[in-house]
Design a protein around this motif. Structure first.
Motif, PDB file in Angstrom:
ATOM      1  N   LEU A 194       0.820  -1.036   0.018  1.00  0.00           N
ATOM      2  CA  LEU A 194      -0.125   0.016  -0.001  1.00  0.00           C
ATOM      3  C   LEU A 194       1.019   1.326   0.042  1.00  0.00           C
ATOM      4  O   LEU A 194       1.848   1.358   0.820  1.00  0.00           O
ATOM      5  CB  LEU A 194      -0.746   0.033   1.286  1.00  0.00           C
ATOM      6  N   ASP A 195       0.791   2.156  -1.059  1.00  0.00           N
ATOM      7  CA  ASP A 195       1.377   3.318  -1.029  1.00  0.00           C
ATOM      8  C   ASP A 195       0.552   4.531  -0.586  1.00  0.00           C
ATOM      9  O   ASP A 195      -0.529   4.650  -1.417  1.00  0.00           O
ATOM     10  CB  ASP A 195       1.932   3.785  -2.653  1.00  0.00           C
ATOM     11  N   VAL A 196       0.864   4.920   0.575  1.00  0.00           N
ATOM     12  CA  VAL A 196      -0.251   6.136   1.059  1.00  0.00           C
ATOM     13  C   VAL A 196       0.433   7.403   0.752  1.00  0.00           C
ATOM     14  O   VAL A 196       1.686   7.766   0.677  1.00  0.00           O
ATOM     15  CB  VAL A 196      -0.282   5.885   2.709  1.00  0.00           C
ATOM     16  N   GLY A 197      -0.792   8.132   0.472  1.00  0.00           N
ATOM     17  CA  GLY A 197      -0.140   9.582  -0.071  1.00  0.00           C
ATOM     18  C   GLY A 197       0.800   9.430  -1.113  1.00  0.00           C
ATOM     19  O   GLY A 197       1.601  10.476  -1.426  1.00  0.00           O
ATOM     20  N   ALA A 198       0.153   8.773  -2.212  1.00  0.00           N
ATOM     21  CA  ALA A 198       0.947   8.256  -3.447  1.00  0.00           C
ATOM     22  C   ALA A 198       0.996   9.550  -4.411  1.00  0.00           C
ATOM     23  O   ALA A 198       2.087   9.420  -5.118  1.00  0.00           O
ATOM     24  CB  ALA A 198       0.356   7.282  -4.030  1.00  0.00           C
ATOM     25  N   LEU A 233       4.338  -7.806  -7.857  1.00  0.00           N
ATOM     26  CA  LEU A 233       3.972  -6.931  -6.784  1.00  0.00           C
ATOM     27  C   LEU A 233       2.814  -6.377  -6.952  1.00  0.00           C
ATOM     28  O   LEU A 233       2.554  -5.778  -7.841  1.00  0.00           O
ATOM     29  CB  LEU A 233       5.150  -5.896  -6.417  1.00  0.00           C
ATOM     30  N   GLU A 234       1.715  -6.694  -6.250  1.00  0.00           N
ATOM     31  CA  GLU A 234       0.470  -6.028  -6.172  1.00  0.00           C
ATOM     32  C   GLU A 234       0.537  -4.604  -5.489  1.00  0.00           C
ATOM     33  O   GLU A 234       0.680  -4.812  -4.217  1.00  0.00           O
ATOM     34  CB  GLU A 234      -0.575  -7.103  -5.600  1.00  0.00           C
ATOM     35  N   VAL A 235       0.143  -3.433  -6.116  1.00  0.00           N
ATOM     36  CA  VAL A 235       0.379  -2.381  -5.573  1.00  0.00           C
ATOM     37  C   VAL A 235      -0.986  -1.483  -5.560  1.00  0.00           C
ATOM     38  O   VAL A 235      -1.700  -1.428  -6.351  1.00  0.00           O
ATOM     39  CB  VAL A 235       1.393  -1.238  -6.383  1.00  0.00           C
ATOM     40  N   THR A 236      -1.377  -1.022  -4.428  1.00  0.00           N
ATOM     41  CA  THR A 236      -2.582  -0.109  -4.181  1.00  0.00           C
ATOM     42  C   THR A 236      -1.997   1.289  -3.829  1.00  0.00           C
ATOM     43  O   THR A 236      -1.129   1.424  -3.083  1.00  0.00           O
ATOM     44  CB  THR A 236      -3.619  -0.597  -3.062  1.00  0.00           C
ATOM     45  N   LEU A 237      -2.589   2.243  -4.566  1.00  0.00           N
ATOM     46  CA  LEU A 237      -2.040   3.715  -4.480  1.00  0.00           C
ATOM     47  C   LEU A 237      -3.213   4.209  -3.815  1.00  0.00           C
ATOM     48  O   LEU A 237      -4.218   4.203  -4.281  1.00  0.00           O
ATOM     49  CB  LEU A 237      -1.857   4.324  -5.992  1.00  0.00           C
TER      50      LEU A 237
END
Length: 221
Positions: A78-82, A98-102
């Motif tokens: 999880l990329d917070v404040g992306a 890699l599974e990434v959530t922005l």
């Protein structure tokens, strides 16, 4: 393809990735170049980043994001404040498994994320527009939560604690002044690892702080 990126900028990307010991194939390199082009194009209308030069974006955005790749595991991130998708988009390009959530609350920045995901064909990226306080994680939480320019270290931990898996970790990308933020951390979290990052073609110190709950992995104290 690169919308303003000069041959020198493209060379800096190649040289920088080599200095970071990151191998990319032609498709990954093309996606990174296209990401800079998209960011430069959108930035002229939507002011997504203070950095205006595509060549400077290579070092300050792409290579800065890529520098943390060796410390990112395989679990969903999880990329917070992306913002416009940094470092998440770069990490997703460099690590296709890699599974990434922005996550960002700014509509124009999330619209850019979605456009980049579509144009670059990044099936492993999910952009979300929401305030971090209102966002709900999967039932098990995220094992990895990263932040590049979101908040102070203590605020980053507090605001995302409900999203972190029980044995998860926070990855905080920080400048040299991060020492001032360490004193504000609660006793229930601890700095497990601290890595100095050397980002090619940039000046100023960078570091990655890996933070875990104090009761996580007690044998590693």
């Amino acid at each position: 393809m690169s919308d303003g990126l000069t041959p020198q900028g493209q060379a800096h990307l190649d040289e920088g990735l080599a200095l970071l010991d990151i191998d990319v194939d032609d498709a990954q390199r093309e996606r990174l170049l296209r990401l800079v082009g998209l960011l430069h194009k959108w930035n002229r209308a939507y002011n997504l980043t203070a950095i205006r030069s595509p060549d400077e974006m290579v070092a300050r955005h792409l290579l800065d994001s890529a520098a943390v790749l060796p410390f990112v595991g395989q679990a969903p991130l999880l990329d917070v404040g992306a913002g416009p998708g940094l470092p998440g988009l770069v990490l997703a390009i460099l690590a296709p498994q890699l599974e990434v959530t922005l996550l960002d609350s700014n509509g124009k920045k999330v619209r850019f994320q979605r456009q980049a995901v579509m144009e670059l064909g990044l099936e492993n990226v999910t952009p979300v527009q929401a305030r971090v306080e209102d966002f709900t994680s999967p039932a098990e939480g995220y094992f990895q939560i990263i932040s590049r320019a979101f908040a102070s270290l203590s605020d980053f931990v507090h605001l995302t604690e409900h999203l972190l898996a029980q044995d998860g970790r926070w990855l905080a990308m920080k400048g040299p002044a991060a020492d001032e933020e360490l004193a504000a951390l609660d006793a229930d979290v601890t700095i497990r690892e601290r890595h100095t990052l050397t980002v090619p073609f940039t000046t100023g110190g960078r570091q990655l702080l890996i933070v875990e709950r104090t009761d996580s992995n007690p044998g590693r104290r």
